[in-house]
Design a protein around this motif. Structure first.
Motif, short mmCIF file in Angstrom:
data_model
loop_
_atom_site.label_atom_id
_atom_site.label_comp_id
_atom_site.label_asym_id
_atom_site.label_seq_id
_atom_site.Cartn_x
_atom_site.Cartn_y
_atom_site.Cartn_z
N THR A 47 0.64 4.77 -9.68
CA THR A 47 -0.67 4.29 -9.24
C THR A 47 -1.49 5.46 -8.72
OG1 THR A 47 0.19 2.10 -8.67
CG2 THR A 47 -1.89 2.77 -7.63
N THR A 103 -8.87 2.34 -8.20
CA THR A 103 -7.43 2.54 -8.36
C THR A 103 -6.99 2.06 -9.74
OG1 THR A 103 -7.04 2.28 -6.00
CG2 THR A 103 -5.16 1.95 -7.43
N THR A 122 -5.43 6.84 -7.30
CA THR A 122 -6.69 6.43 -6.67
C THR A 122 -7.68 7.60 -6.75
OG1 THR A 122 -5.64 4.88 -5.15
CG2 THR A 122 -7.81 5.69 -4.53
N LYS A 150 -2.10 10.27 -5.70
CA LYS A 150 -1.13 9.21 -5.95
C LYS A 150 -1.23 8.17 -4.84
CE LYS A 150 2.26 12.15 -8.34
NZ LYS A 150 3.66 12.65 -8.32
N GLY A 151 -0.95 6.91 -5.20
CA GLY A 151 -0.98 5.85 -4.21
C GLY A 151 -2.19 4.95 -4.37
N SER A 152 -2.24 3.89 -3.57
CA SER A 152 -3.31 2.90 -3.65
C SER A 152 -4.31 3.03 -2.50
CB SER A 152 -2.71 1.49 -3.63
OG SER A 152 -1.93 1.30 -2.46
N ASP A 177 0.83 -1.21 0.00
CA ASP A 177 0.00 0.00 0.00
C ASP A 177 0.86 1.25 0.00
OD1 ASP A 177 -2.18 -1.61 0.08
OD2 ASP A 177 -2.46 -1.45 2.25
N THR A 178 0.38 2.26 -0.79
CA THR A 178 1.06 3.57 -0.81
C THR A 178 0.03 4.66 -0.62
OG1 THR A 178 0.86 3.68 -3.22
CG2 THR A 178 2.91 2.79 -2.33
N ILE A 179 0.46 5.76 -0.04
CA ILE A 179 -0.44 6.89 0.21
C ILE A 179 0.11 8.12 -0.50
CG2 ILE A 179 -1.45 8.42 1.95
CD1 ILE A 179 -1.34 6.13 3.90
N GLY A 180 -0.75 8.80 -1.25
CA GLY A 180 -0.32 10.00 -1.96
C GLY A 180 -0.33 11.22 -1.06
#
Length: 674
Positions: A303, A354, A305, A386-388, A267-270
């Protein structure tokens, strides 16, 4: 159109010129090419179908939009994608109507269709390169005779792409540019030499780390207390109600609630919202398939979302969801389409979807699409990041007011307390008492006020013989206007008796009532003219009325048509009427009833040619009509059993090799019933 189904938010109407082109396309007698779309702020939603069909242009056009793509849907329908470039918007405005233009094989450009919106779409100026796409499903009669085109204006050349990326550093190069002495906070630090930390060191929770000197200087009581505290924490049992429990299924139990933990590996967080001019306020979409385009040429491999709040609590059926699809510069789909969770009718909720931007993508299409709903959704809190992981909604930084945008920095702005404190210290110079008017009662001055040293005139000081406009006055002297004496009633009567005139013959005179001023006498004029032109009698007008075109309206349909008694057992009908639904069913087919004027019964069709109707829904298609006469009205039925809206031009269409395609009013056999 205001009486239409309240749930309809947009309608496309073909103009009279478009119907002519469509008929010629069916006969393979011409070709067509869509050239442009004009965006107008004029609200035409309440205009009738007849009024919209005769338009040749739109008022209050704000900008011209390019035709992005034209694709074939079926043999007589194409999809025209219009791209509204927000960088070319003259200002922020509301889109209320869209005019689609086309050129026929003879090179003549006409207004082909008009799309009217019930609720406006807000178009904002945007220097970031955003564009709003609109899909217009348009009937053309014969799709093979329409030029299919793709606008390459949005393509990016290799040279432009290389020049843009020249100022950016590759990921692999970043590592080589970081000095070896820089500390990576996520890894243990191995200091090769003594390092001085001016503000001290803290652990991950902000607690100060003791140095050797701190421990050496500490007294026995402090060290003993620290050890006792540590022993308590080690030996004491944790409160189970305050512990996070692993459910061993990828979730955790927190305060009795099952939650999805953040996965550091996947998991990534924008950081920020990539969409500009968004709001948490929910606004209804103007179409069932609202599309937002985002430039992703600099986000290849990233990626993204998208999340928003979709509200269809007012819907009685269907659902709504969001689809993400990457497109190249020509509008062709690249990679797979991602879809969000659905919100069912009668509910409101957040949807999340996403996608990873594939190589070759130029723009991202965000489709907020309904599925068989009867109303369009309300949408708010749009966020692309950005991110999932979808984070809580927040507007883009550009949409916030920063301190730098204020006229004064914060430290130069006084607070309320400071203003109150300084107000008490203000130096006030009192007014000169000798120059102030004093009241001794309610609005009662002790002395007469003056203006420029001249005392004001009081009402009690006015002369008694002063004329007042609200009262009758008796002038004992002369009364003049512009230096000329005004005549009294007696003066006028004296002069009138001396006038020389010949009285009219009383027998040839019409007399007015002295009480009412009305003429009640009648007379027979052998001939009556006004300025040398004969005045028509009631009999003349009745004869003209019976043979003239009359406008016929009826609650059974929208709009009106023209009716003329040909005085030979037939009547002609012309114009275009619109039905929101079929009138009834005839042999399981859609039947549309056209009532005749009072006193007439239709018995058959006297004219030659074909009758056609245009289905006006979210798409437009051509439909043949057949007539029958079970009662007094004209009944037209189709080959469909779909209860579709129908626009009927009351004309006969004839195609021949000698004259081509011609049209004329429908001629019906009629019988007068009264």
């Amino acid at each position: 159109m205001a009486s239409n189904d309240e749930q309809r938010s947009a309608t496309t109407i073909l103009t009279t010129a478009a119907q002519s082109i469509a008929a010629r396309l069916i006969a393979n007698e011409t070709t067509a090419k869509f050239t442009k779309a004009e965006i107008s702020t004029t609200n035409l939603f309440n205009q009738s179908v007849t009024e919209l069909q005769v338009l040749t242009s739109l008022d209050n056009v704000q900008q011209t939009a390019d035709i992005n793509t034209v694709t074939v849907i079926n043999n007589n329908t194409v999809n025209v994608n219009v791209a509204i470039d927000q960088t070319k918007a003259p200002n922020n405005y509301q889109m209320n109507s869209v005019g689609l233009f086309a050129v026929d094989g003879d090179g003549k450009e006409v207004l082909y269709s008009v799309t009217v919106l019930k609720d406006p779409v807000y178009i904002h100026q945007d220097a970031m390169g955003s564009a709003l796409g609109i899909d217009l499903e348009t009937v053309v009669g014969q799709a093979s005779n329409v030029e299919i085109s793709v606008n390459p204006a949005g393509a990016v050349t290799n040279e432009i792409l290389k020049a843009t990326l020249a100022d950016y550093v590759k990921t692999d190069d970043v590592k080589s540019l970081i000095p070896a002495t820089v500390i990576d906070g996520s890894k243990p630090a191995d200091f090769k030499e003594s390092v001085t930390l001016e503000k001290g060191a803290v652990d991950g929770t902000g607690n100060a780390i003791a140095t050797t000197k701190n421990l050496a200087d500490g007294d026995a009581q402090t060290l003993t207390s620290a050890k006792a505290y540590a022993d308590t924490k080690v030996s004491g049992k944790a409160d189970d109600s305050k512990v996070v429990h692993d459910n061993h299924d990828g979730t955790e139990q927190l305060n009795g609630v099952q939650v999805q933990p953040f996965n550091k590996l996947t998991d990534t967080i924008g950081g920020r919202n990539l969409l500009l001019r968004t709001s948490s306020t929910e606004v209804i979409n103007s179409t069932w398939n609202n599309i937002i385009y985002v430039d992703v040429t600099k986000l290849i491999g990233v990626t993204l979302t998208y999340s928003c709040i979709l509200d269809i609590t007012q819907a009685a059926r269907g659902s709504v969801s969001v689809f993400l699809a990457a497109q190249d510069s020509s509008g062709n789909a690249i990679g797979n389409t991602s879809s969000s969770n659905s919100i069912a009718y009668g509910h409101s909720g957040r949807v999340i979807v996403t996608i990873t931007v594939p190589s070759g993508a130029s723009k991202l299409s965000i489709n907020e699409r309904t599925h068989h709903t009867d109303v369009n959704p309300y949408v708010g809190s749009r966020q692309l990041e950005k991110g999932s992981i979808a984070t809580d909604y927040r507007p883009a930084p550009e949409d916030k007011v920063n301190v730098a945008d204020m006229r004064k920095p914060a430290n130069d702005v006084a607070g309320i307390e400071e203003v109150n404190a300084k107000q008490d210290k203000l130096t006030i110079t009192p007014a000169d008492d000798s120059k102030v008017a004093h009241l001794s009662g309610a609005n009662n001055f002790d002395t007469v006020p003056t203006v420029n040293n001249n005392p004001l005139l009081l009402a009690s000081s006015l002369p008694s013989d002063l004329a007042r406009t609200s009262q009758q006055a008796n002038f004992t002297g002369k009364l003049q206007k512009s230096g000329v004496d005004v005549a009294t009633v007696d003066d006028v009567s004296a002069k009138q008796d001396k006038l020389d005139y010949t009285p009219a013959n009383d027998a040839n005179t019409f007399h007015r009532s002295p009480d009412t001023g009305a003429v009640t006498e009648s007379g027979n004029f052998p001939g009556l003219q006004v300025k040398g032109v004969d005045v028509a009698t009631a009999a003349d007008l009745k004869s003209v009325e019976e043979s003239a075109w009359r406008e016929i309206t009826n609650p059974a349909f929208q709009g009106s048509y023209l009716f003329r008694d040909n005085e030979d057992g037939t009547a002609s009908l012309a114009g275009t009427i619109y039905f929101y639904n079929r009138s009834q069913q005839y042999n399981e087919n859609d039947d549309y009833i056209v009532p005749m004027p009072d006193g007439y019964k239709a018995t058959g069709v006297a004219s030659e040619g074909s009758l056609m109707g245009f289905i006006n829904d979210f798409s437009v298609s051509l439909q043949g009509l057949k007539a029958y006469f079970p009662g007094t009205a004209l009944h037209l039925y189709t080959d469909l059993n779909q209860n579709r809206p129908l626009s009927i031009p009351l004309c006969s269409i004839i195609s021949s090799s000698a004259t081509g395609i011609t049209s004329s009013p429908i001629v019906l056999k009629v019988v007068k019933t009264s």
